[in-house]
Design an enzyme around this catalytic site. Structure first.
Site, PDB file in Angstrom:
ATOM      1  N   THR A  87       0.857  -1.196   0.000  1.00 28.98           N
ATOM      2  CA  THR A  87       0.000   0.000   0.000  1.00 28.98           C
ATOM      3  C   THR A  87       0.889   1.241   0.000  1.00 28.98           C
ATOM      4  OG1 THR A  87      -0.082  -0.186   2.410  1.00 28.98           O
ATOM      5  CG2 THR A  87      -1.990  -1.006   1.210  1.00 28.98           C
ATOM      6  N   GLU A 157      -0.336  -5.200  11.664  1.00 33.60           N
ATOM      7  CA  GLU A 157       0.938  -5.813  12.012  1.00 33.60           C
ATOM      8  C   GLU A 157       1.810  -4.789  12.735  1.00 33.60           C
ATOM      9  OE1 GLU A 157       1.663  -9.249  11.349  1.00 33.60           O
ATOM     10  OE2 GLU A 157       2.675  -8.313  13.032  1.00 33.60           O
ATOM     11  N   LYS A 216      -3.072   1.456  14.292  1.00 32.76           N
ATOM     12  CA  LYS A 216      -1.864   1.188  13.521  1.00 32.76           C
ATOM     13  C   LYS A 216      -1.192   2.507  13.108  1.00 32.76           C
ATOM     14  CE  LYS A 216       1.061  -0.752  10.659  1.00 32.76           C
ATOM     15  NZ  LYS A 216       1.927  -1.873  10.743  1.00 32.76           N
ATOM     16  N   CYS A 272       6.960   2.121   6.709  1.00 34.89           N
ATOM     17  CA  CYS A 272       5.752   2.464   7.473  1.00 34.89           C
ATOM     18  C   CYS A 272       5.665   3.895   7.991  1.00 34.89           C
ATOM     19  CB  CYS A 272       5.606   1.520   8.666  1.00 34.89           C
ATOM     20  SG  CYS A 272       5.015  -0.093   8.190  1.00 34.89           S
TER      21      CYS A 272
HETATM   22  C1  UDX Z   1       7.959   0.219  12.275  1.00 37.11           C
HETATM   23  C2  UDX Z   1       7.297  -0.029  13.648  1.00 37.11           C
HETATM   24  O1  UDX Z   1       8.316  -0.091  14.670  1.00 37.11           O
HETATM   25  C3  UDX Z   1       6.487  -1.313  13.612  1.00 37.11           C
HETATM   26  O2  UDX Z   1       5.824  -1.491  14.846  1.00 37.11           O
HETATM   27  C4  UDX Z   1       5.469  -1.210  12.476  1.00 37.11           C
HETATM   28  O3  UDX Z   1       4.694  -2.366  12.379  1.00 37.11           O
HETATM   29  C5  UDX Z   1       6.183  -0.961  11.168  1.00 37.11           C
HETATM   30  O4  UDX Z   1       6.975   0.212  11.260  1.00 37.11           O
HETATM   31  P1  UDX Z   1      10.109  -0.691  11.020  1.00 37.11           P
HETATM   32  O5  UDX Z   1       9.807   0.330   9.977  1.00 37.11           O
HETATM   33  O6  UDX Z   1      10.434  -2.068  10.576  1.00 37.11           O
HETATM   34  O7  UDX Z   1       8.903  -0.818  12.041  1.00 37.11           O
HETATM   35  O8  UDX Z   1      11.395  -0.197  11.848  1.00 37.11           O
HETATM   36  P2  UDX Z   1      11.647   0.602  13.206  1.00 37.11           P
HETATM   37  O9  UDX Z   1      12.497  -0.214  14.069  1.00 37.11           O
HETATM   38  O10 UDX Z   1      10.434   1.182  13.802  1.00 37.11           O
HETATM   39  O11 UDX Z   1      12.576   1.795  12.676  1.00 37.11           O
HETATM   40  C6  UDX Z   1      12.104   2.813  11.792  1.00 37.11           C
HETATM   41  C7  UDX Z   1      13.195   3.831  11.523  1.00 37.11           C
HETATM   42  O12 UDX Z   1      13.468   4.613  12.673  1.00 37.11           O
HETATM   43  C8  UDX Z   1      14.524   3.196  11.111  1.00 37.11           C
HETATM   44  O13 UDX Z   1      15.091   3.944  10.056  1.00 37.11           O
HETATM   45  C9  UDX Z   1      15.345   3.292  12.382  1.00 37.11           C
HETATM   46  O14 UDX Z   1      16.717   3.282  12.123  1.00 37.11           O
HETATM   47  C10 UDX Z   1      14.856   4.617  12.946  1.00 37.11           C
HETATM   48  N1  UDX Z   1      15.035   4.764  14.408  1.00 37.11           N
HETATM   49  C11 UDX Z   1      14.418   3.904  15.270  1.00 37.11           C
HETATM   50  C12 UDX Z   1      15.794   5.816  14.894  1.00 37.11           C
HETATM   51  O15 UDX Z   1      16.351   6.612  14.136  1.00 37.11           O
HETATM   52  N2  UDX Z   1      15.920   5.955  16.266  1.00 37.11           N
HETATM   53  C13 UDX Z   1      15.310   5.114  17.144  1.00 37.11           C
HETATM   54  O16 UDX Z   1      15.469   5.327  18.358  1.00 37.11           O
HETATM   55  C14 UDX Z   1      14.546   4.050  16.626  1.00 37.11           C
END
Ligand code: UDX
Ligand code: ADP
Length: 462
Positions: A87, A157, A216, A272
């Site tokens: 999506t 999710e 979500k 996301c």
């Molecule tokens: C996210 C949500 O965490 C998850 O619950 C949802 O279902 C999908 O989106 P994801 O995109 O896989 O998951 O990764 P996530 O670990 O959340 O990190 C997202 C971004 O934020 C990454 O680029 C990560 O490096 C960054 N990040 C994360 C930071 O810069 N600092 C942080 O403290 C945490």
């Protein structure tokens, strides 16, 4: 019971592999229209890198876990159908740049309506705007065979890439949204019984459909907001001499704030966060709530600012010009432990450096060159000839750094923490700079070696 999952991607693949692993009594078939992807799932080289996933797939495949392109046949025999298609944010038309493109969800839903000959529970798994379940219901009702009925559930999710298997095995919560009707409740109970194979009952939360859909978006927006908040503070830290890691640690000790998701960085990426916030902004605008829209949009604006600010810092420190200089980019994925590059900060940074005619030498342990080329040229608008001339991809961090003026750490891969930086330093141009966009490197050690070090959220004297 038989489960069909439409969409063998980052969400559908790991989720349904874990369901198969935990529910030996259920037959789980993951289908996709992309033959290549299905072939990869059926091979020794599965298409998604996710710690722990391979083991589960290899253990279940051929027993109660199947990957197939027979979408119609699988729909026919399934009781529960997960819709986990992509999506993406719309690129054109109404809502371009904000709204989610629901074309894939709609196509999958129409297909279910056309094929189904018996009652089906259709589960919305992809990240979708609020009220998508309602649209799906209308499509199903309008296109189904006489006498065939459907229930729709929302089961968003919450797994994060890189920790997907852990998140699925030990979820903070499983959320199931359903209609408040007899049949809606029965459908919710059927899905609950699947998760109850391994998730404690109190962690399976049931809500109305729209609450589930909004949760979500809200959860992702709030998580991203924390990162934008700490990133905004990182700019203040650099200007004042405060240290963003110290500020985050001290703030995080307050139990009301908590320590997680306060790591300053070059900016968040992934499929996301940005998409969901933009979705929320679009929803707010549609509901005539401009202040709310502006509030959430600021989280995205701050993220763009952080990436730009970091890129500008690199140019400034390299004596205000990077033309024909060599810059090593450590990491291309949007975070460690994944090969996913969607919305990765690396793309924005490299685009910026290429505009300045810098030579880019990239290394990422999991992202293939073909993906980088796709992100930068096909999707990112970089001229093909320019890419060929200025971008090279290497199979180690050492090779990428050779002859460079600067190393820029974009992804927090663990291996970057323990490289032999003396060896790297010796083969770089001097002065050799390291820019730590993830606050993971031992900067004092690097300084002792002779590097000029620059790091987000710390104004270390160098
Ligand atoms: C996210 C949500 O965490 C998850 O619950 C949802 O279902 C999908 O989106 P994801 O995109 O896989 O998951 O990764 P996530 O670990 O959340 O990190 C997202 C971004 O934020 C990454 O680029 C990560 O490096 C960054 N990040 C994360 C930071 O810069 N600092 C942080 O403290 C945490
Ligand atoms: P996500 O991160 O949301 O899982 P992906 O792009 O990784 O997104 O995966 C979505 C998958 O859904 C893709 O492999 C795509 O081919 C598949 N897909 C899209 N539409 C359909 C459809 N109508 N029927 C079957 N599979 C589909």
């Amino acid at each position: 019971m038989a489960i069909c999952c439409i969409g063998a991607g980052y969400v559908g693949g790991p989720t349904c592999a874990v369901i198969a692993h935990k529910c030996p009594d259920i037959k789980v078939t993951i289908v996709d229209i992309n033959q290549q992807r299905i072939d990869a799932w059926n091979s020794q080289n599965i298409p998604i890198y996710e710690p722990g996933l391979e083991e589960i797939v290899f253990a279940q495949r051929g027993k109660n876990l199947f990957f197939s392109t027979d979408v119609d046949g699988t729909i026919l025999e399934a009781d529960l159908i997960f819709v986990s298609v992509n999506t993406p944010t719309k690129k054109g038309g109404i809502g371009a740049g904000f709204a989610a493109d629901l074309a894939y969800v709609e196509a999958a839903t129409r297909n279910i309506a056309k094929i189904a000959k018996s009652h089906k529970i259709v589960i919305e798994k992809s990240t979708v705007p609020c009220r998508t379940a309602e649209s799906m219901r209308k499509i199903l009702d309008a296109n189904s065979r006489p006498g065939v009925t459907f229930d729709i559930l929302s089961n968003p999710e919450f797994l994060a890439e890189g920790t997907a298997i852990k998140d699925l095995l030990h979820p903070d919560r499983v959320l199931i949204g359903h209609l408040d009707t007899e049949s809606g409740k029965r459908a919710q109970e059927a899905l609950t019984s699947v998760y109850a194979h391994w998730v404690p009952k109190e962690r399976i939360v049931t809500t109305r459909l729209w609450s589930s859909e909004l949760t979500k978006l809200a959860a992702n927006a709030m998580l991203a907001q924390r990162i934008s908040s700490i990133n905004s503070l990182s700019a203040i830290c650099e200007a004042t001499g405060a240290d963003v890691d110290e500020v985050a640690y001290a703030c995080g000790l307050d139990s009301r704030i908590g320590p997680k998701f306060l790591k300053a960085s070059v900016g968040f990426g992934g499929s996301c966060f940005q998409k969901d916030i933009l979705n929320l902004v679009y929803l707010s605008q549609s509901l005539h709530l401009p202040e709310v829209a502006e509030y959430w949009n600021q989280v995205v604006i701050m993220n763009e600012y952080q990436k730009r600010r970091f890129a500008e810092q690199v140019v400034r420190e390299l004596f205000n010009t990077i033309t024909n200089k060599k810059i090593a980019i450590f990491g291309f994925a949007f975070k460690k432990d994944t090969g996913d590059t969607r919305e990765s900060a690396a793309i924005t940074l490299i685009q910026y450096f290429l505009k300045e005619n810098a030579n880019i030498r990239v290394y990422d342990p999991k992202v293939p060159e073909s993906q980088m080329r796709y992100d930068l040229v096909v999707d990112g608008g970089v001229d093909q000839a320019h890419y060929n001339k200025f971008v090279t991809v290497h199979d180690s961090a050492y090779a990428a750094a050779e002859g460079c003026d600067a190393v820029v750490v974009v992804t927090e891969w663990d291996e970057f923490k323990t490289l032999d930086y003396t060896k790297i330093y010796e083969k770089m141009n001097k002065p050799a700079c390291v820019f730590d966009g993830r606050l993971i490197l031992p900067l004092n050690k690097l300084k002792d070696i002779g590097f000029k070090t620059i790091c987000i959220g710390k104004s270390l004297p160098h």
